[in-house]
Write a protein that holds these residues in place. Structure first.
Motif, mmCIF file in Angstrom:
data_model
loop_
_atom_site.group_PDB
_atom_site.id
_atom_site.type_symbol
_atom_site.label_atom_id
_atom_site.label_comp_id
_atom_site.label_asym_id
_atom_site.label_seq_id
_atom_site.Cartn_x
_atom_site.Cartn_y
_atom_site.Cartn_z
ATOM 1 N N VAL A 24 0.929 -1.143 -0.027
ATOM 2 C CA VAL A 24 -0.059 -0.036 -0.022
ATOM 3 C C VAL A 24 0.854 1.203 -0.217
ATOM 4 C CG1 VAL A 24 -0.152 -0.026 2.371
ATOM 5 C CG2 VAL A 24 -1.884 1.285 1.402
ATOM 6 N N PRO A 25 0.465 2.218 -0.823
ATOM 7 C CA PRO A 25 1.196 3.505 -0.788
ATOM 8 C C PRO A 25 1.433 4.072 0.716
ATOM 9 C CG PRO A 25 -0.018 3.590 -2.606
ATOM 10 C CD PRO A 25 -0.469 2.330 -1.968
ATOM 11 N N ASN A 26 2.526 4.572 1.004
ATOM 12 C CA ASN A 26 2.918 5.249 2.311
ATOM 13 C C ASN A 26 2.761 6.722 2.308
ATOM 14 O OD1 ASN A 26 4.054 6.384 4.640
ATOM 15 N ND2 ASN A 26 5.500 4.614 5.078
ATOM 16 N N ASP A 27 2.043 7.503 2.931
ATOM 17 C CA ASP A 27 1.733 9.042 2.766
ATOM 18 C C ASP A 27 3.080 9.723 2.893
ATOM 19 O OD1 ASP A 27 2.240 8.863 5.520
ATOM 20 O OD2 ASP A 27 0.312 10.178 6.100
ATOM 21 N N LYS A 28 3.942 8.984 3.451
ATOM 22 C CA LYS A 28 5.195 9.934 3.659
ATOM 23 C C LYS A 28 6.267 9.380 2.374
ATOM 24 C CE LYS A 28 5.659 10.690 8.275
ATOM 25 N NZ LYS A 28 6.345 10.559 9.482
ATOM 26 N N GLY A 29 5.672 8.611 1.542
ATOM 27 C CA GLY A 29 6.614 8.229 0.036
ATOM 28 C C GLY A 29 6.839 6.586 0.183
ATOM 29 N N GLY A 30 6.743 6.136 -0.958
ATOM 30 C CA GLY A 30 7.101 4.600 -1.295
ATOM 31 C C GLY A 30 5.832 3.967 -0.723
ATOM 32 N N TYR A 31 6.243 2.581 -0.578
ATOM 33 C CA TYR A 31 5.139 1.757 -0.149
ATOM 34 C C TYR A 31 5.334 0.843 1.189
ATOM 35 C CZ TYR A 31 4.248 2.605 -4.945
ATOM 36 O OH TYR A 31 3.841 2.707 -6.358
ATOM 37 N N LEU A 32 4.371 0.624 1.915
ATOM 38 C CA LEU A 32 4.469 -0.327 3.035
ATOM 39 C C LEU A 32 4.055 -1.589 2.590
ATOM 40 C CD1 LEU A 32 4.619 -1.161 6.088
ATOM 41 C CD2 LEU A 32 2.312 -0.772 6.166
ATOM 42 N N ALA A 33 4.996 -2.788 2.596
ATOM 43 C CA ALA A 33 4.848 -4.054 1.974
ATOM 44 C C ALA A 33 4.850 -5.016 2.938
ATOM 45 C CB ALA A 33 5.813 -4.268 0.778
ATOM 46 N N ARG A 53 -4.245 5.345 2.002
ATOM 47 C CA ARG A 53 -2.736 4.977 2.206
ATOM 48 C C ARG A 53 -2.530 4.684 3.677
ATOM 49 N NH1 ARG A 53 0.926 8.970 -1.591
ATOM 50 N NH2 ARG A 53 0.368 8.253 -3.479
ATOM 51 N N TYR A 54 -1.303 4.109 3.698
ATOM 52 C CA TYR A 54 -0.847 3.600 5.148
ATOM 53 C C TYR A 54 -0.357 5.304 5.602
ATOM 54 C CZ TYR A 54 2.174 2.638 9.045
ATOM 55 O OH TYR A 54 2.934 2.547 10.276
ATOM 56 N N ARG A 55 -0.517 5.597 6.724
ATOM 57 C CA ARG A 55 -0.267 6.802 7.570
ATOM 58 C C ARG A 55 0.740 6.398 8.611
ATOM 59 N NH1 ARG A 55 -5.042 10.091 9.366
ATOM 60 N NH2 ARG A 55 -5.246 9.885 7.289
ATOM 61 N N ASP A 56 2.039 6.863 8.337
ATOM 62 C CA ASP A 56 3.097 6.654 9.288
ATOM 63 C C ASP A 56 3.013 7.681 10.388
ATOM 64 O OD1 ASP A 56 5.509 6.105 10.829
ATOM 65 O OD2 ASP A 56 6.450 5.552 9.090
ATOM 66 N N THR A 57 2.827 7.142 11.710
ATOM 67 C CA THR A 57 2.859 8.264 12.717
ATOM 68 C C THR A 57 4.033 8.376 13.735
ATOM 69 O OG1 THR A 57 2.116 6.448 14.333
ATOM 70 C CG2 THR A 57 0.206 7.625 13.138
ATOM 71 N N GLY A 58 5.171 7.721 13.077
ATOM 72 C CA GLY A 58 6.436 7.771 13.877
ATOM 73 C C GLY A 58 7.316 8.770 12.825
ATOM 74 N N GLY A 59 8.645 8.497 12.915
ATOM 75 C CA GLY A 59 9.629 9.218 12.044
ATOM 76 C C GLY A 59 9.590 9.008 10.553
ATOM 77 N N ASP A 60 10.523 9.722 10.026
ATOM 78 C CA ASP A 60 10.644 9.625 8.689
ATOM 79 C C ASP A 60 11.000 8.214 8.035
ATOM 80 O OD1 ASP A 60 11.039 10.313 5.884
ATOM 81 O OD2 ASP A 60 12.924 11.680 6.338
#
Length: 294
Positions: free
Chosen positions: A58-67, A285-292
């Protein structure tokens, strides 16, 4: 009727996801270790190949993908290359590995696993948003993940049981209540077993029936509205896509099929589609709540 959209020979096509930002459809061939991307406007089709089975991306909202690979969850870059592993598992891959995935409206990943031999209830349902949380255990093959339009219900099925459940969902806390039975596909005499699914904006649930050669459209009460055939016996998951979310895309598999059956169904392993009257819900999209992530 569903018709071939893109002719492929995927062993286990799965996980279609429509990304509204890119206006692209993404899906995987689990056993082929492939991530596919399609631009429906131009028919440009890209494939990225990996060194292990890939269950969902799934696309990651910070770029790239979470796989979700057999080895665990990884961050990919925009070119589909592995960057770093986020978490192992979430189970021992010798016993169970990732199968069906879905991101909810908060960008939280729900990921179900399946027993490696597809025969024992060693799998489970997890969520991930920086950390892994287990919600359901005693599962053999996780499937059917989807969330209702009001975010009150999370749908989930264990394919060999022929039962689709829905769980009360606290979308803010990411927790589930006690499940209720939504549909028993065996009792309804539906062909095949419930696999991946999606929900439209009316709250209707559309499920691929593996081994049955149909997609079943249920209403909000679990009644069958219609069955949609395709010339492939093993549809695996559905997604609503295109700019109006009114194209129903379906992945399918050709694993384990005898040559005589493949001769009968030459489009098995392809991507199918059809136009529908009611738009689907947007995929998240996946939303990363952590760091970069880079």
């Amino acid at each position: 009727m569903l018709e071939p959209h893109l002719t492929l020979t995927m062993a286990l096509g799965e996980g279609p996801h429509w990304d509204g930002y890119q206006q692209r459809l993404h899906w995987v061939d689990i056993l082929g270790g492939e991530l596919h991307q399609l631009d429906p406007d131009t028919n440009q089709h890209q494939v990225w190949r990996f060194d292990e089975p890939l269950a969902y991306a799934v696309p990651n909202d910070k770029g790239g993908y979470l796989a979700a690979f057999r080895s665990g969850l990884w961050q990919l870059d925009d070119r589909g290359q592995k960057q770093h592993q986020l978490v192992e598992g979430p189970q021992n891959p010798d016993i169970s590995w990732c199968n069906d995935g879905y991101c909810d409206a908060h960008g939280r990943l729900w990921i179900g696993t399946k027993n490696a031999e597809e025969s024992e209830p060693t799998a489970a349902l997890f969520s991930y948003q920086g950390d892994v949380r287990q919600h359901v255990d005693g599962v053999t093959i996780s499937n059917g993940l989807a969330v209702s339009p009001d975010n009150r219900w999370l749908y989930f099925s264990d394919t060999p049981t022929h039962r689709i459940y829905r769980y009360p969902l606290d979308i803010d806390q990411g927790t589930l209540g006690q499940p209720e039975l939504f549909a028993d596909t065996r009792a309804l005499a539906l062909p095949g077993s419930p696999d991946g699914a999606a929900i439209d904006e009316a709250g209707h649930y559309w499920a691929a029936m593996y081994g049955g050669g149909v997609v079943v459209h249920f209403d909000e009460q679990g009644n069958v509205v219609e069955t949609l055939p395709l010339l492939a016996p093993n549809p695996t998951k559905v997604a609503f896509g295109d700019s109006d979310l009114r194209t129903l895309y379906v992945t399918c598999a050709r694993q384990g099929m005898e040559q005589t059956t493949l001769d009968q169904y030459p489009d098995a392993g392809s991507l199918f589609s059809m136009r529908v009257a009611t738009p689907g819900l947007p995929d998240h999209r996946y939303r990363d709540t952590g760091g970069d992530t880079t």
